[in-house]
Design an enzyme around this catalytic site. Structure first.
Site, PDB file in Angstrom:
ATOM      1  N   GLY B  12     -45.188 -16.391 -12.962  1.00  0.00           N
ATOM      2  CA  GLY B  12     -45.566 -17.400 -11.975  1.00  0.00           C
ATOM      3  C   GLY B  12     -44.718 -17.173 -10.734  1.00  0.00           C
ATOM      4  O   GLY B  12     -44.184 -16.080 -10.519  1.00  0.00           O
ATOM      5  N   GLY B  15     -40.951 -16.217 -11.597  1.00  0.00           N
ATOM      6  CA  GLY B  15     -40.846 -14.900 -12.216  1.00  0.00           C
ATOM      7  C   GLY B  15     -41.138 -13.783 -11.227  1.00  0.00           C
ATOM      8  O   GLY B  15     -40.402 -12.791 -11.144  1.00  0.00           O
ATOM      9  N   PHE B 115     -44.058 -36.498   1.840  1.00  0.00           N
ATOM     10  CA  PHE B 115     -44.323 -36.671   0.415  1.00  0.00           C
ATOM     11  C   PHE B 115     -43.463 -37.829  -0.059  1.00  0.00           C
ATOM     12  O   PHE B 115     -42.570 -38.283   0.653  1.00  0.00           O
ATOM     13  CB  PHE B 115     -43.964 -35.378  -0.338  1.00  0.00           C
ATOM     14  N   ASP B 209     -42.586 -21.824 -24.273  1.00  0.00           N
ATOM     15  CA  ASP B 209     -42.183 -20.645 -25.061  1.00  0.00           C
ATOM     16  C   ASP B 209     -40.785 -20.148 -24.707  1.00  0.00           C
ATOM     17  O   ASP B 209     -39.977 -19.848 -25.595  1.00  0.00           O
ATOM     18  CB  ASP B 209     -43.153 -19.472 -24.841  1.00  0.00           C
ATOM     19  N   GLN B 228     -41.611 -35.749 -16.239  1.00  0.00           N
ATOM     20  CA  GLN B 228     -42.212 -36.499 -15.136  1.00  0.00           C
ATOM     21  C   GLN B 228     -43.693 -36.763 -15.378  1.00  0.00           C
ATOM     22  O   GLN B 228     -44.433 -35.860 -15.766  1.00  0.00           O
ATOM     23  CB  GLN B 228     -42.069 -35.706 -13.835  1.00  0.00           C
ATOM     24  N   HIS B 230     -47.006 -37.668 -13.464  1.00  0.00           N
ATOM     25  CA  HIS B 230     -47.554 -37.678 -12.114  1.00  0.00           C
ATOM     26  C   HIS B 230     -48.503 -38.849 -11.984  1.00  0.00           C
ATOM     27  O   HIS B 230     -49.327 -39.090 -12.866  1.00  0.00           O
ATOM     28  CB  HIS B 230     -48.288 -36.362 -11.831  1.00  0.00           C
ATOM     29  N   LEU B 240     -54.777 -32.579 -12.085  1.00  0.00           N
ATOM     30  CA  LEU B 240     -53.940 -33.137 -11.032  1.00  0.00           C
ATOM     31  C   LEU B 240     -54.719 -33.374  -9.735  1.00  0.00           C
ATOM     32  O   LEU B 240     -55.469 -32.517  -9.280  1.00  0.00           O
ATOM     33  CB  LEU B 240     -52.802 -32.141 -10.739  1.00  0.00           C
ATOM     34  N   THR B 242     -53.521 -34.125  -5.958  1.00  0.00           N
ATOM     35  CA  THR B 242     -52.223 -33.965  -5.294  1.00  0.00           C
ATOM     36  C   THR B 242     -51.655 -35.237  -4.669  1.00  0.00           C
ATOM     37  O   THR B 242     -52.391 -36.098  -4.188  1.00  0.00           O
ATOM     38  CB  THR B 242     -52.294 -32.879  -4.209  1.00  0.00           C
ATOM     39  N   GLU B 243     -50.326 -35.285  -4.660  1.00  0.00           N
ATOM     40  CA  GLU B 243     -49.599 -36.317  -3.925  1.00  0.00           C
ATOM     41  C   GLU B 243     -49.935 -36.233  -2.434  1.00  0.00           C
ATOM     42  O   GLU B 243     -49.787 -37.193  -1.691  1.00  0.00           O
ATOM     43  CB  GLU B 243     -48.096 -36.103  -4.144  1.00  0.00           C
ATOM     44  N   ARG B 274     -42.187 -40.516  -7.673  1.00  0.00           N
ATOM     45  CA  ARG B 274     -43.231 -40.445  -8.695  1.00  0.00           C
ATOM     46  C   ARG B 274     -42.964 -41.342  -9.901  1.00  0.00           C
ATOM     47  O   ARG B 274     -43.887 -41.946 -10.439  1.00  0.00           O
ATOM     48  CB  ARG B 274     -43.397 -38.996  -9.159  1.00  0.00           C
ATOM     49  N   HIS B 338     -46.556 -34.159 -16.306  1.00  0.00           N
ATOM     50  CA  HIS B 338     -46.765 -33.221 -15.211  1.00  0.00           C
ATOM     51  C   HIS B 338     -45.693 -32.151 -15.098  1.00  0.00           C
ATOM     52  O   HIS B 338     -45.977 -30.974 -14.989  1.00  0.00           O
ATOM     53  CB  HIS B 338     -46.838 -34.015 -13.912  1.00  0.00           C
ATOM     54  N   ARG B 373     -38.079 -35.509 -10.277  1.00  0.00           N
ATOM     55  CA  ARG B 373     -38.282 -34.521  -9.228  1.00  0.00           C
ATOM     56  C   ARG B 373     -39.108 -35.107  -8.087  1.00  0.00           C
ATOM     57  O   ARG B 373     -40.046 -35.867  -8.319  1.00  0.00           O
ATOM     58  CB  ARG B 373     -39.019 -33.305  -9.797  1.00  0.00           C
ATOM     59  N   SER B 378     -40.623 -28.580  -6.454  1.00  0.00           N
ATOM     60  CA  SER B 378     -40.691 -27.612  -7.559  1.00  0.00           C
ATOM     61  C   SER B 378     -41.062 -26.227  -7.036  1.00  0.00           C
ATOM     62  O   SER B 378     -40.493 -25.223  -7.468  1.00  0.00           O
ATOM     63  CB  SER B 378     -41.683 -28.058  -8.628  1.00  0.00           C
ATOM     64  N   LEU B 379     -42.011 -26.160  -6.099  1.00  0.00           N
ATOM     65  CA  LEU B 379     -42.345 -24.842  -5.539  1.00  0.00           C
ATOM     66  C   LEU B 379     -41.129 -24.264  -4.836  1.00  0.00           C
ATOM     67  O   LEU B 379     -40.846 -23.072  -4.926  1.00  0.00           O
ATOM     68  CB  LEU B 379     -43.528 -24.944  -4.569  1.00  0.00           C
TER      69      LEU B 379
END
Lengths: 297, 560, 337
Positions: B12, B15, B115, B209, B228, B230, B240, B242-243, B274, B338, B373, B378-379
């Site tokens: 992702g 990674g 946000f 995992d 969390q 959402h 989802l 989005t916020e 949130r 979430h 969060r 997170s991104l």
């Protein structure tokens, strides 16, 4: 069906596929459709100008639509898949975006061409006679049922896809040609690739790729026992008819499958003669299918 | 058997960012991922990525840090948060140079929107498909870097030489068979574990995992009890919304049409944090002011143009999965599991306590999110700490090589375990346990928790783990693309991680951020301003604690 | 609701192939993916297919239903159940089948890599972001929606005939960079798409546009790349030459110069080789007299239009190639260097 149309034959029916124009005019008269010629129409640009010069394509088509509008017609009738998609796509774009329409009209005005207000609908002959009043008229004029003739419908691409721009019928399960074949008293033959591509747009630039595509419907229709194939598109026709010999050699199969224009099929059922429908202008000989039709009469 | 200097598990955002960074140091990098990289769940992130660019209003990294600390309910480590907020703008500019299509302001700069609980318009976005855009940009860069990617290789176990991590074993999903992957450094970037809950925004792949691999290898997991919820997910399948919908001015309404959020967060309203919004929604629903188990996210006043330009993806999702066109009518939404704040305990460079093992992204806990969060963080975490972990791993490898001994017996051990799983022909099917787990977790370890519920949860999770240990029936006995086998292994990870989560939650007798105990409604800084550590103790969860790093901001009452 | 469906099964280890019928009880919101999950859980765990996000963004679950490529997670079953039909689910086309509904995506990704699928960055980027107008980004936003699911490739008619055709997904990716004002790839990027198996392979069957679950319109993207190649003056490929005849035709006579099409597309030598074919067409009256071309009325309008648009396009291109701007403060600093 309308009582009158701005008639847009496009290039091929005006040139190498003249028999399509002749047959269309002949059946239109029988159906009671007045076809009003568009003086000064040009090529729609086909996929080529559309791809290479999208701005120019848009203006070319706006000019054609403007000319139709100037004739006082609210519907422009096409007899070619490519013209249909090209004109409809340009039309939708212009109708949806007033700023764009204004800009295009400014350019049209500058060169002295008729402007376009967005009030024309583009319809293919197929759609006009596959449902409603047109279909009823078709059944009335089909006085010489083509009994025992097995016809494979070949739709071609740009009358089905993208359905967002065409939208007459389910692009995966079209039925309009089958309905018309039945109305003409013939028997529709089903085969999987009737909605696939004939390869025409790349038949010169990528002949091997195109022939690979072309073989599929010919082989399947033949396998399904078709006496002839019918298509609403003169480009598919050219591919299926004129290039059939090459496809035959490439596939090492004898197809000998006559390819009818939609208007020829309807014309034959309406009692128009072999000569009137100019079957002799085909590359693949149309008998024995036409023999079945005309000797049966 | 393959070998690389650095092996990243998971492809992702974290990674891939780690792999790209490591490859810049000239070391040999491999990526092992159970999905093709562009299938990763980062792509489902919608709303945006935070960084104090200050484009849309006065902002600073310090302000970003403060609001993140406050949002974390003071459980976040302030040194780590400061790093993330300070380095964020540079990472955004880099993504932009790589080709990320960020939405723009009139002067051509990156647009930013507010946000929840952020304190400034700080969220950069690409319409409402930000995660998708960033995921594909990083994949482009990964292709450019020439890093070797082992697609559809499912990581099974870390391999250690008793002290250091020396690689891992993986199941080659397409061809079948256990593969040894030897490495001087392993970076885990395997994402979250939301699938253990019914009603989650998470993809099927989010099964914890990597966390479970680390835990079994003796690496502690931190703050696992913090999940969390959402506030805006679709009822039918948890998808989802989005916020960003609220960031663009959307309202939350109850059955009576009231914008109820102002009863819970008088100042911030819909843009409270949130945890606050989700609790408010659940309270409205529980007290009978919901609409068929949901509340209403109303965008109708934003108009078709704004919705189509900024929230096109959300509109599509609402139409596809709720049968509602948000231009015309409000979207029924409810809170859904979430994002998991907890994860593998790391420092600000991604180091775990095990030499040679690093972690980044949602599977890690640095900790920058603490107990809750903030949307858009997170991104940011994935790219900042993915980059840092990649750099640290590569530098460590270059500095001291640090190759341990990868014993070939590791592959044989894993192979035998897989054979044992495939040999079971009588017993329960994995899906039965998977569904039970999801229900148990949602019902008992959800938004509102009590000792009683959590104990029930623990008992049931324990029972599920026992049933799992008895052996489940994998019906697919073949080697080629055996997803039945993979799903059974994933279930094992989820059960272990559920145990860590609920064990931590039982112990934490306070309410903080997303961990809301009805029996302990207040935050208790005296006893609980500390991180939970969950260790592996012969299959059981052993708890331990460590202090929170506080630098600038003393814990204060948190209101919105 | 009660869902019955047929699934094309294939086990590579036994090479067994079969069409199996399954029935499961589902709720009304169930998608095709939900249904496959129920079959796998409750009926046969050995059924294989890919899935992950179940929200049409990860691109894993491309497959065919009744012969048409779909994302399983975006396909509601209720309308199908209500129609009484028993749908047939099968793997995507144009890609080798690994097992059941799982296809080998390796050829797909090889083509993706072949289009240089990343931004050619400026060697000297600004410290902050490039200044780019939203309208400039909007030019590539449609292509950026692509999730690489392969539904377009599955149905590509050209690829059935030429498996090496780069195809709709890879070329849509190409368009995403060709039209990005920040890209420095220039003509060398376009060259990648211009040769054999490139844009001119597209047969315009529009299956890709029809099937794309994300509204990427890959055929339109291919056309955009073709336009960039054509307008960059790269006319060596027969495909571009074919287009050139059309453009020329419209303002020379107003109609397609059919007799020019063959020699100007495939070259005079190849055209001569094909003389027997041409004669066959001529016999059927299919070759219009090249010396007396049919000409449209009011042709001057079209000629002027062509000249006018040409000038406007040139101006627009000049503006576009100016590229993105540096932040003003950085541009100043750079100038004073």
């Amino acid at each position: 069906m309308k009582s009158s149309y701005a008639y847009y034959p496009g290039c091929l029916a005006s040139l190498s596929q003249k028999e399509l124009d002749t047959s269309t005019r002949a059946i239109a008269e029988k159906l009671g459709m007045a076809l009003v010629d568009i003086p000064g129409f040009t090529c729609c640009g086909a996929g080529d100008v559309h791809e290479a010069r999208p701005e120019y394509y848009l203006h070319l088509n706006a000019r054609i639509l403007g000319q139709a509008e100037q004739l006082g017609q609210d519907t422009l009738m096409t007899i070619c898949n490519v013209c249909t998609l090209n004109l409809r796509q340009a039309n939708k774009k212009l109708q949806a975006d007033p700023d764009l329409l204004e800009r295009v009209n400014r350019n049209l005005k500058e060169v002295g061409a008729a402007s376009y207000s967005g009030g024309v609908e583009v319809r293919h002959l197929l759609w006009e006679i596959a449902e409603g009043e047109g279909y009823e008229r078709l059944k009335e004029i089909a006085q010489r049922p083509l009994e025992g003739v097995k016809i494979a419908p070949f739709y071609g691409c740009q009358i089905l896809r993208p359905s967002r721009l065409l939208g007459f019928e389910d692009p995966d399960r079209p039925q309009s040609l089958e309905r018309i074949i039945e109305a003409c008293g013939a028997e529709p033959v089903d085969y999987p690739s009737k909605i696939k591509c004939c390869g025409f747009p790349i038949v010169l630039a990528r002949s091997e790729v195109a022939l690979g595509e072309l073989i599929q419907p010919l082989a399947e229709a033949k396998e399904a026992g078709a006496d002839a194939m019918v298509t609403p598109c003169p480009l598919c026709h050219l591919s299926l008819d004129a290039w059939q010999g090459k496809a035959s050699r490439e596939a090492d199969m004898e197809f000998n499958l006559p390819i009818f224009h939609l208007a020829q099929l309807v014309g034959a059922a309406a009692g128009l003669s072999y000569d009137e429908l100019q079957f002799k202008r085909h590359v693949v000989r149309t008998y024995p299918a036409t023999d079945k039709i005309y000797q049966g009469a | 058997m393959v070998r690389h200097d650095v092996v990243v598990v998971g492809a992702g955002l974290a990674g891939m960012r780690a792999a790209i960074e490591a490859s810049r140091y000239g070391v040999d990098v491999g990526v092992v991922s159970k999905l093709h990289p562009t299938r990763s769940h980062s792509g489902a992130a919608e709303g945006g990525i935070n960084a104090a660019l200050g484009n849309a209003g006065e902002d600073s990294p310090e302000k970003h840090t403060f609001f993140t600390v406050k949002g974390s309910d003071y459980l976040g480590d302030q040194d780590a948060i400061a790093v993330m907020c300070a380095e964020g703008p540079g990472d955004i500019y880099e993504l932009e140079h790589m080709g990320a299509i960020f939405s723009r302001m009139d002067d051509g700069r990156i647009a930013q929107r507010p946000f929840g609980a952020g304190g400034a318009p700080r969220t950069c976005y690409a319409a409402d498909i930000t995660g998708h855009v960033l995921l594909h940009v990083l994949y482009e860069q990964l292709v450019k870097s020439g890093v070797t990617v082992y697609e559809e290789w499912f990581a099974l176990d870390l391999v250690t030489d008793g002290e250091r991590c020396v690689g891992l074993t993986a199941w080659d999903l397409v061809r079948g068979g256990v593969q040894g992957v030897e490495a001087n450094a392993v970076i885990l970037a395997t994402g979250g574990l939301g699938r253990m809950y019914r009603g989650t925004t998470n993809a099927y792949a989010c099964t914890g995992d990597g966390m479970s691999m680390a835990w079994r290898a003796g690496v502690p997991l931190k703050d696992m009890e913090f999940m969390q919820f959402h506030p805006t997910t679709l009822k039918a399948n948890g998808v989802l919304i989005t916020e960003g919908c609220r960031g663009e001015g959307g309202y939350l309404r109850n059955a009576e049409g009231d914008r109820f959020m102002f009863n819970y967060a008088p100042n911030a309203g819909e843009l409270a944090s949130r945890d606050v919004v989700s609790r408010a929604e659940q309270t409205e629903i529980d007290e009978g002011r919901g609409v068929d188990g949901t509340v209403l996210l109303d965008l109708t006043h934003l108009g078709a143009k704004r919705i189509n330009e900024r929230l096109h993806g959300s509109r599509e999702l609402a139409m596809d999965y709720a049968g509602v066109d948000p231009i015309e009518e409000p979207i029924p939404v409810r809170p859904g599991a979430h994002y998991h704040m907890g994860g593998i305990d790391t420092d600000v460079w991604g180091h775990t306590i095990m030499p040679g093992l690093y972690a980044a992204g949602e599977c890690a806990c640095v900790s920058v999110h603490g107990a809750n969060r903030l949307g858009g963080n997170s991104l940011l975490e994935t790219v900042v700490f993915g980059r840092r972990a990649g750099a640290a791993a590569a530098q460590d490898v270059r500095r001291n090589g640090m190759g341990g001994v990868f014993s070939p017996s590791a592959v044989r051990v894993t192979e035998r375990a897989i054979t044992r799983m495939l040999d079971v022909n009588e017993g329960e099917r994995p899906y039965v346990l998977r569904q039970e787990l999801a229900d148990v977790m949602y019902d008992n370890a959800g938004i509102f928790r009590t000792a009683e519920k959590l104990e029930t949860c623990k008992a049931q999770v324990t029972e599920l783990r026992e049933r799992y240990a008895r052996g489940l029936v994998v019906q697919d006995k073949g080697r080629t693309f055996n997803s039945d086998l993979i799903q059974a292994i994933e279930l094992g990870s989820m059960l272990q991680m559920a145990d860590c989560l609920v064990t931590g939650a039982i112990a934490r007798t306070e309410s903080r951020g997303a961990h809301s105990r009805l029996d302990y409604p207040d935050r208790d800084d005296e006893n609980w301003l500390r991180h939970t550590l969950a260790w592996y103790g012969d299959g059981e969860v052993e708890l331990d604690y460590k202090p929170v790093t506080i630098t600038e901001y003393e814990p204060a009452v948190r209101t919105y | 609701m009660h869902v019955t469906l047929k699934i094309q099964r294939y086990n590579p280890e036994t090479e067994e192939q079969s069409l199996e019928t399954y029935s499961v009880e589902m709720n009304d919101e169930a998608t095709l993916l939900d249904t496959l999950d129920a079959v796998k859980d409750q009926v046969d765990g050995s059924l294989s297919y890919r899935k992950s996000c179940r929200m049409a963004v990860c691109g894993s679950c491309g497959m065919r239903m009744n012969g048409a490529a779909v994302l399983a997670c975006k396909t509601p079953m209720k309308p199908i159940v209500e129609s009484g039909e028993v749908p047939v689910v099968s793997p995507m086309g144009n890609l080798p089948v690994i097992k059941d509904l799982v296809v080998d995506m390796a050829p797909f990704w090889a083509k993706f890599r072949a289009v240089k699928p990343y931004l050619e960055e400026d060697e000297n980027p600004p410290v902050k972001e490039w200044r780019v107008q939203q309208e400039e980004l909007d030019r590539v936003m449609t292509e950026a929606l692509c999730i690489q699911c392969g539904c377009c490739v599955s149905e590509c008619n050209s690829m059935e005939s030429d498996p090496d055709f780069l195809g709709p997904a890879a070329l849509a990716k190409a368009a995403r960079f060709v039209y990005d004002v920040r890209d420095r790839g220039g003509k060398s990027r376009l060259e990648l798409y211009n040769g054999p198996h490139g844009v001119w392979d597209c047969t315009r069957c529009y299956f890709c546009n029809q099937r794309c679950p994300k509204g990427v319109h890959p055929r339109d993207a291919i056309a955009k790349v073709g336009a960039a190649i054509y307008q960059a003056g790269m006319h060596s490929d027969p495909g571009a030459r074919h287009a050139k005849v059309f453009v020329k035709s419209t303002h020379k006579t107003g109609y397609l110069l059919e007799t020019n099409l063959v020699p100007e597309t495939v070259g005079a030598v190849n055209a001569i080789k094909d003389i027997p074919f041409a004669l066959k067409l001529a016999r059927a009256g299919k070759v219009p007299n090249p010396l007396k071309p049919h000409s449209a009325n009011k042709l001057d309008e079209v000629r002027k239009l062509h000249t006018l648009i040409d000038a406007q396009e040139k101006a627009a291109r000049a503006e576009a190639t100016a590229g993105p701007r540096r932040p003003p403060e950085e541009a100043q600093a750079k100038e004073s260097e």
